[in-house]
Design an enzyme around this catalytic site. Structure first.
Site, mmCIF file in Angstrom:
data_model
loop_
_atom_site.group_PDB
_atom_site.id
_atom_site.type_symbol
_atom_site.label_atom_id
_atom_site.label_comp_id
_atom_site.label_asym_id
_atom_site.label_seq_id
_atom_site.Cartn_x
_atom_site.Cartn_y
_atom_site.Cartn_z
ATOM 1 N N LYS A 187 1.048 -1.213 -0.168
ATOM 2 C CA LYS A 187 -0.098 -0.090 0.440
ATOM 3 C C LYS A 187 0.568 1.399 0.097
ATOM 4 C CE LYS A 187 -1.627 2.052 4.096
ATOM 5 N NZ LYS A 187 -0.859 3.317 3.848
ATOM 6 N N ASN A 188 1.926 1.339 0.497
ATOM 7 C CA ASN A 188 2.832 2.972 1.126
ATOM 8 C C ASN A 188 3.730 2.217 -0.467
ATOM 9 O OD1 ASN A 188 1.244 2.878 3.306
ATOM 10 N ND2 ASN A 188 2.464 2.432 4.866
ATOM 11 N N ARG A 195 -9.354 0.669 2.671
ATOM 12 C CA ARG A 195 -7.874 1.277 2.562
ATOM 13 C C ARG A 195 -6.139 0.759 2.218
ATOM 14 N NH1 ARG A 195 -5.828 5.277 5.672
ATOM 15 N NH2 ARG A 195 -4.401 5.978 4.159
ATOM 16 N N ASP A 232 3.893 1.097 11.842
ATOM 17 C CA ASP A 232 2.310 0.695 11.289
ATOM 18 C C ASP A 232 3.194 -0.973 11.668
ATOM 19 O OD1 ASP A 232 3.341 1.578 7.904
ATOM 20 O OD2 ASP A 232 2.357 2.884 10.005
ATOM 21 N N ARG A 272 -0.311 15.237 11.409
ATOM 22 C CA ARG A 272 -0.236 14.705 10.122
ATOM 23 C C ARG A 272 0.810 16.073 9.132
ATOM 24 N NH1 ARG A 272 -1.857 9.374 8.967
ATOM 25 N NH2 ARG A 272 -0.067 9.527 7.379
ATOM 26 N N VAL A 306 7.422 7.807 16.263
ATOM 27 C CA VAL A 306 7.918 8.621 14.903
ATOM 28 C C VAL A 306 6.070 9.515 14.176
ATOM 29 C CG1 VAL A 306 7.110 7.881 12.255
ATOM 30 C CG2 VAL A 306 8.276 6.087 13.810
ATOM 31 N N CYS A 327 -4.839 8.537 7.963
ATOM 32 C CA CYS A 327 -4.931 7.877 9.236
ATOM 33 C C CYS A 327 -4.489 9.311 10.345
ATOM 34 C CB CYS A 327 -4.498 6.817 9.768
ATOM 35 S SG CYS A 327 -4.920 5.375 8.819
ATOM 36 N N ARG A 332 -3.875 10.715 1.751
ATOM 37 C CA ARG A 332 -2.341 11.836 1.781
ATOM 38 C C ARG A 332 -1.866 11.833 0.370
ATOM 39 N NH1 ARG A 332 -0.454 13.948 6.139
ATOM 40 N NH2 ARG A 332 1.497 13.426 5.727
HETATM 41 C C1 EPZ Z 1 4.337 6.953 5.341
HETATM 42 O O1 EPZ Z 1 3.504 7.741 5.765
HETATM 43 C C2 EPZ Z 1 3.257 5.792 5.338
HETATM 44 N N1 EPZ Z 1 1.762 6.195 4.525
HETATM 45 C C3 EPZ Z 1 2.851 5.511 7.349
HETATM 46 O O2 EPZ Z 1 1.635 4.155 7.087
HETATM 47 C C4 EPZ Z 1 3.948 5.050 8.034
HETATM 48 O O3 EPZ Z 1 4.087 4.757 9.138
HETATM 49 C C5 EPZ Z 1 4.728 5.960 7.697
HETATM 50 O O4 EPZ Z 1 5.601 6.706 6.070
HETATM 51 C C6 EPZ Z 1 5.930 5.984 8.728
HETATM 52 O O5 EPZ Z 1 7.305 4.810 7.627
HETATM 53 C C7 EPZ Z 1 2.223 5.605 3.049
HETATM 54 O O6 EPZ Z 1 2.677 5.495 2.748
HETATM 55 C C8 EPZ Z 1 0.833 6.616 2.241
HETATM 56 P P1 EPZ Z 1 6.007 10.561 7.217
HETATM 57 P P2 EPZ Z 1 3.881 9.627 5.888
HETATM 58 O O7 EPZ Z 1 5.898 11.365 6.033
HETATM 59 O O8 EPZ Z 1 4.536 9.218 4.673
HETATM 60 C C9 EPZ Z 1 6.030 13.942 10.452
HETATM 61 C C10 EPZ Z 1 -0.193 2.957 7.614
HETATM 62 O O9 EPZ Z 1 0.203 2.589 8.314
HETATM 63 N N2 EPZ Z 1 5.946 14.655 9.400
HETATM 64 O O10 EPZ Z 1 7.524 9.681 7.470
HETATM 65 O O11 EPZ Z 1 2.704 10.512 5.977
HETATM 66 C C11 EPZ Z 1 4.624 13.102 10.761
HETATM 67 O O12 EPZ Z 1 3.700 14.065 11.680
HETATM 68 C C12 EPZ Z 1 0.623 4.848 7.896
HETATM 69 O O13 EPZ Z 1 0.353 2.330 5.684
HETATM 70 C C13 EPZ Z 1 6.158 16.474 9.879
HETATM 71 O O14 EPZ Z 1 6.024 16.719 10.534
HETATM 72 O O15 EPZ Z 1 4.797 9.482 7.114
HETATM 73 C C14 EPZ Z 1 5.210 11.900 11.383
HETATM 74 O O16 EPZ Z 1 5.250 12.193 12.850
HETATM 75 C C15 EPZ Z 1 0.288 4.769 8.912
HETATM 76 N N3 EPZ Z 1 5.680 17.098 8.518
HETATM 77 C C16 EPZ Z 1 6.293 11.705 10.765
HETATM 78 O O17 EPZ Z 1 7.134 12.554 10.389
HETATM 79 C C17 EPZ Z 1 5.879 16.367 7.352
HETATM 80 O O18 EPZ Z 1 5.435 17.665 6.465
HETATM 81 C C18 EPZ Z 1 6.808 10.713 9.957
HETATM 82 O O19 EPZ Z 1 5.639 10.573 8.991
HETATM 83 C C19 EPZ Z 1 5.708 15.274 7.159
HETATM 84 C C20 EPZ Z 1 5.949 14.438 8.617
#
Ligand code: EPZ
Length: 441
Positions: free
Chosen positions: A23-24, A419, A311, A126, A333, A121, A97
């Site tokens: 999915k990711n 999803r 995850d 986010r 995270v 989610c 997203r």
């Molecule tokens: C991806 O989300 C995955 N989703 C998430 O999987 C996964 O948990 C996450 O990466 C971490 O591995 C998809 O790929 C669709 P991040 P993403 O940007 O890209 C902060 C699932 O269950 N952050 O690595 O949104 C954020 O708030 C989902 O499959 C900022 O502050 O994750 C978080 O605390 C859940 N500002 C941390 O970074 C930003 O502009 C990690 O987020 C972006 C992120």
């Protein structure tokens, strides 16, 4: 019409499930096709809602997306890409997203992008500040508009030296999808290096991109003016595989997960073994099973790859409610990923959540008001109850808790699970779960 699952617990899940493309990764590879000047083919594509959302968003922008009725493979043709109407984008973005990742490819394709306010989610705020900062560093103009954000780059995107404050998966993807056709060199330090990121780099390399991943989380991209199409088989979904592995422990079952890949799950497998789970690692998948004895408590800290994936923690916590002793999980995270434990506590689990960093190192959330550490005492007898699913992984965790609980549970809001988990009710039925699906009144 939303559905309701009525689950009668106490039946071990036994049998075989097939896990397909991640999915990711899959939705990001679909977005990458926009960068090409010819059609691309994506294989091992799961039937999940996130793929439907991106399909309709791409079609809105003039990309044709054809699905092979037998294999599910997608052929994406970006040749006639065009601007889409804001209201139409808004209607199609859903709770995903992914739209934020359309910025770079749309700017390269048509010179601008409009991104609606995003979903995803509810496991934290986010934000997308890293994404917008990255786009500005490439020379884009980012304007807040009613209902979303308008991004344009009159002079095109220029390569930049970028450093991420946190190894964000999404922000790393934003850089990759913007830099490959930007003018000049981009150097990204502090990048995410998850297997899904590496698979996206493989997709882009097939299109003609020049990308190198260095040892210190630095990714270097040499911009090229044009990219071709790709033909790619998506890597399998390690998060779904880990979810079924936890399901086998929670229900005292035995599940062969076809498609589970050791290389992408090494940290999970070590943890699974320490908890006392049984496994047999094969070439085409992994057998996960409860060995019949006690489960062991453990101290766990989530982290970016190659650490223990955030995850993976929610389904595993359900197994830890059955372990003999006290476990600790420090979620570093996301700031708010333990909301799903409320329902587990109502079912009889003994879980407390805390503001302190109960792990080996203080994290970003330590001195703020976030309940991001959990203490789980087991074993606890779970009893069925009414549950409304809060998020994707929390929802799967509720399902497996209900399947292990004594008595009956009524689970609503299960559409969220579609999803990210392909045909999950069919898979549950195939594993012997005892449940009915009815439409909500
Ligand atoms: C991806 O989300 C995955 N989703 C998430 O999987 C996964 O948990 C996450 O990466 C971490 O591995 C998809 O790929 C669709 P991040 P993403 O940007 O890209 C902060 C699932 O269950 N952050 O690595 O949104 C954020 O708030 C989902 O499959 C900022 O502050 O994750 C978080 O605390 C859940 N500002 C941390 O970074 C930003 O502009 C990690 O987020 C972006 C992120």
């Amino acid at each position: 019409m939303s559905s309701v699952l009525t689950i009668r617990g106490g039946v071990p899940l036994t049998g075989r499930v097939t896990v397909r493309g991640a999915k990711n990764l899959v939705p990001k590879a679909m977005v990458a096709a926009l960068l090409g000047n010819e059609p691309s083919v994506l294989r091992n594509v799961p039937e999940i809602k996130d793929v439907e959302v991106v399909t309709s968003l791409l079609q809105l922008h003039g990309v044709t997306v054809e699905k092979d009725p037998h294999t599910g493979d997608l052929t994406l043709d970006p040749t006639n890409a065009k601007t889409a109407s804001h209201t139409a984008i808004d209607a199609h973005a859903g709770d995903s997203r992914i739209p934020i990742l359309l910025c770079g490819p749309l700017i390269h394709a048509i010179g601008e992008a409009f991104i609606p306010d995003l979903g995803g989610c509810k496991i934290g705020d986010r934000p997308i500040d890293y994404h917008l900062d990255v786009l500005r560093q490439f020379g884009a103009v980012v304007e807040k508009r009613p209902g979303g954000i308008h991004i344009s780059a009159p002079g095109g995107l220029k390569g930049a030296k970028i450093s991420l404050p946190y190894p964000s998966v999404g922000a790393t993807e934003q850089v990759l999808l913007s830099a490959t056709r930007a003018e000049g060199i981009t150097e990204l330090s502090g990048a995410a290096t998850e297997p899904e990121i590496v698979d996206l780099i493989a997709v882009l390399q097939k299109m003609g991109a020049i990308i190198s991943v260095q040892t210190d989380r630095t990714i270097r991209i040499e911009g090229v003016p044009d990219l071709g199409g790709y033909n790619h088989r998506a890597l399998s979904d390690r998060n779904e595989s880990a979810s079924w592995a936890s399901a086998a422990l929670v229900t005292r079952g035995d599940i062969f997960v076809e498609g589970a890949t050791q290389r992408d799950m090494m940290t999970f497998l070590n943890t699974y073994r320490k908890v006392g789970g049984g496994m047999e690692i094969g070439d085409d998948g992994i057998r996960f099973y409860h060995k019949g004895g006690k489960l062991n408590p453990l101290v766990l800290e989530t982290d970016v790859h190659p650490g223990f994936m955030t995850d993976w923690q929610q389904p595993l916590i359900v197994a830890l409610t059955q372990a003999e002793g006290v476990s600790i999980v420090h979620e570093t995270v996301y700031e708010n990923r333990f909301g799903f434990t409320d329902a587990l506590i109502r079912m009889g689990a003994n879980i407390q959540v805390h503001r302190e960093c109960l792990g080996s190192v203080p994290c970003r959330f330590g001195q703020r008001n976030f309940l991001h550490s959990a203490v789980i005492s087991g074993p606890a007898q779970l009893t069925g109850t009414d549950i409304d699913v809060p998020d994707l992984r929390g929802g799967f965790s509720h399902l497996i808790a209900a399947l292990a609980a004594y008595g009956t549970s009524r689970v609503t809001g299960i559409d969220i699970i579609n999803r990210g988990y392909e045909r999950f009710t069919e898979k549950l039925a195939g594993l012997g779960a005892d449940f009915d699906i009815t439409s909500a009144e």
